[in-house]
Design a protein around this motif. Structure first.
Motif, PDB file in Angstrom:
ATOM      1  N   GLU A  22      19.907 -35.115  -0.980  1.00  0.00           N
ATOM      2  CA  GLU A  22      20.795 -35.503   0.110  1.00  0.00           C
ATOM      3  C   GLU A  22      19.975 -36.343   1.078  1.00  0.00           C
ATOM      4  OE1 GLU A  22      23.665 -36.454   1.873  1.00  0.00           O
ATOM      5  OE2 GLU A  22      24.408 -34.623   0.948  1.00  0.00           O
ATOM      6  N   LEU A  68      37.034 -37.873   5.946  1.00  0.00           N
ATOM      7  CA  LEU A  68      35.729 -37.210   5.919  1.00  0.00           C
ATOM      8  C   LEU A  68      34.672 -37.967   6.699  1.00  0.00           C
ATOM      9  CD1 LEU A  68      33.830 -38.722   3.502  1.00  0.00           C
ATOM     10  CD2 LEU A  68      35.379 -37.435   2.084  1.00  0.00           C
ATOM     11  N   GLY A  69      35.095 -38.995   7.438  1.00  0.00           N
ATOM     12  CA  GLY A  69      34.167 -39.719   8.299  1.00  0.00           C
ATOM     13  C   GLY A  69      33.579 -40.962   7.676  1.00  0.00           C
ATOM     14  N   GLY A  70      34.095 -41.385   6.545  1.00  0.00           N
ATOM     15  CA  GLY A  70      33.631 -42.607   5.903  1.00  0.00           C
ATOM     16  C   GLY A  70      34.581 -43.756   6.184  1.00  0.00           C
ATOM     17  N   TYR A  98      30.150 -43.491   2.746  1.00  0.00           N
ATOM     18  CA  TYR A  98      30.337 -42.044   2.850  1.00  0.00           C
ATOM     19  C   TYR A  98      29.260 -41.474   3.763  1.00  0.00           C
ATOM     20  CZ  TYR A  98      33.352 -42.742  -1.166  1.00  0.00           C
ATOM     21  OH  TYR A  98      34.349 -43.177  -1.991  1.00  0.00           O
ATOM     22  N   PRO A  99      29.584 -40.442   4.539  1.00  0.00           N
ATOM     23  CA  PRO A  99      28.598 -39.870   5.458  1.00  0.00           C
ATOM     24  C   PRO A  99      27.484 -39.093   4.749  1.00  0.00           C
ATOM     25  CG  PRO A  99      30.657 -38.657   5.598  1.00  0.00           C
ATOM     26  CD  PRO A  99      30.899 -39.829   4.696  1.00  0.00           C
ATOM     27  N   SER A 100      27.767 -38.600   3.541  1.00  0.00           N
ATOM     28  CA  SER A 100      26.762 -37.832   2.814  1.00  0.00           C
ATOM     29  C   SER A 100      27.216 -37.632   1.371  1.00  0.00           C
ATOM     30  CB  SER A 100      26.556 -36.451   3.462  1.00  0.00           C
ATOM     31  OG  SER A 100      27.733 -35.668   3.321  1.00  0.00           O
ATOM     32  N   ALA A 102      27.259 -34.743  -0.046  1.00  0.00           N
ATOM     33  CA  ALA A 102      28.097 -33.538  -0.017  1.00  0.00           C
ATOM     34  C   ALA A 102      29.542 -33.880   0.345  1.00  0.00           C
ATOM     35  CB  ALA A 102      27.532 -32.523   0.975  1.00  0.00           C
ATOM     36  N   ALA A 103      29.730 -34.795   1.298  1.00  0.00           N
ATOM     37  CA  ALA A 103      31.086 -35.199   1.676  1.00  0.00           C
ATOM     38  C   ALA A 103      31.776 -35.914   0.517  1.00  0.00           C
ATOM     39  CB  ALA A 103      31.047 -36.096   2.910  1.00  0.00           C
ATOM     40  N   GLN A 106      32.731 -33.311  -2.043  1.00  0.00           N
ATOM     41  CA  GLN A 106      33.874 -32.538  -1.548  1.00  0.00           C
ATOM     42  C   GLN A 106      35.168 -33.316  -1.786  1.00  0.00           C
ATOM     43  OE1 GLN A 106      33.626 -31.660   2.643  1.00  0.00           O
ATOM     44  NE2 GLN A 106      35.734 -30.972   2.746  1.00  0.00           N
ATOM     45  N   MET A 107      35.154 -34.610  -1.474  1.00  0.00           N
ATOM     46  CA  MET A 107      36.336 -35.436  -1.689  1.00  0.00           C
ATOM     47  C   MET A 107      36.664 -35.552  -3.177  1.00  0.00           C
ATOM     48  SD  MET A 107      36.967 -39.476  -0.899  1.00  0.00           S
ATOM     49  CE  MET A 107      36.100 -39.947  -2.404  1.00  0.00           C
ATOM     50  N   SER A 110      38.373 -32.470  -4.532  1.00  0.00           N
ATOM     51  CA  SER A 110      39.474 -31.930  -3.734  1.00  0.00           C
ATOM     52  C   SER A 110      40.815 -31.981  -4.470  1.00  0.00           C
ATOM     53  CB  SER A 110      39.604 -32.710  -2.422  1.00  0.00           C
ATOM     54  OG  SER A 110      40.128 -34.007  -2.667  1.00  0.00           O
TER      55      SER A 110
END
Length: 138
Positions: A22, A68-70, A98-100, A102-103, A106-107, A110
């Motif tokens: 990460e 997710l902040g991207g 993408y912010p990370s 992990a994000a 997660q997406m 989902s």
């Protein structure tokens, strides 16, 4: 260099990707090749092109990325090649931030992504997804 388009990664490649370190925000370069006609498993929407089916997916995935902040940084049609040689050009290039890792994972896992993947599968002949780290060298 051998280039192979794929719609989904082989299991080991996915495990290696998501098992990587990460290291914060990244931009995914998407090189997209569309089917001439959409191919939905249930036979619906046979009048659509692959690009039109993928556009349905792209609109919904944009919302997931932003949630997710991207953000989607760019999307455009491939119109030519200046340097190098490939057997066949991709149809479109898209850049998604993408912010990370992990994000992104997660997406990707989902229920919301699962609900729209049929548009992606119907429209894509193949793609390359290349993870990049911003700010290195420029």
């Amino acid at each position: 260099m051998q280039v192979l388009n794929a719609v989904y990664p082989p299991p080991q490649q996915a495990m290696d990707f998501f098992g990587g370190a990460e290291d914060g925000p990244f931009v995914m370069v998407n090189l997209l090749k569309f089917k001439p006609k959409a191919e939905y498993a249930d036979g619906s929407d046979a009048h659509l092109t692959g690009a039109e089916a993928y556009a349905r997916y792209a609109e919904d995935v944009r919302k997931l990325v932003e949630a997710l902040g991207g953000r989607i940084r760019y999307g455009g049609q491939v119109t030519g090649l200046l340097i190098g040689e490939v057997e066949e050009l991709w149809d479109m290039v898209a850049l998604a931030e993408y912010p990370s890792l992990a994000a992104f994972q997660q997406m990707a896992m989902s229920p919301q992504m699962h609900a729209i993947e049929h548009h992606r599968t119907a429209g894509l002949a193949g793609q390359l997804n290349i993870r990049t780290r911003p700010g290195v060298g420029f």
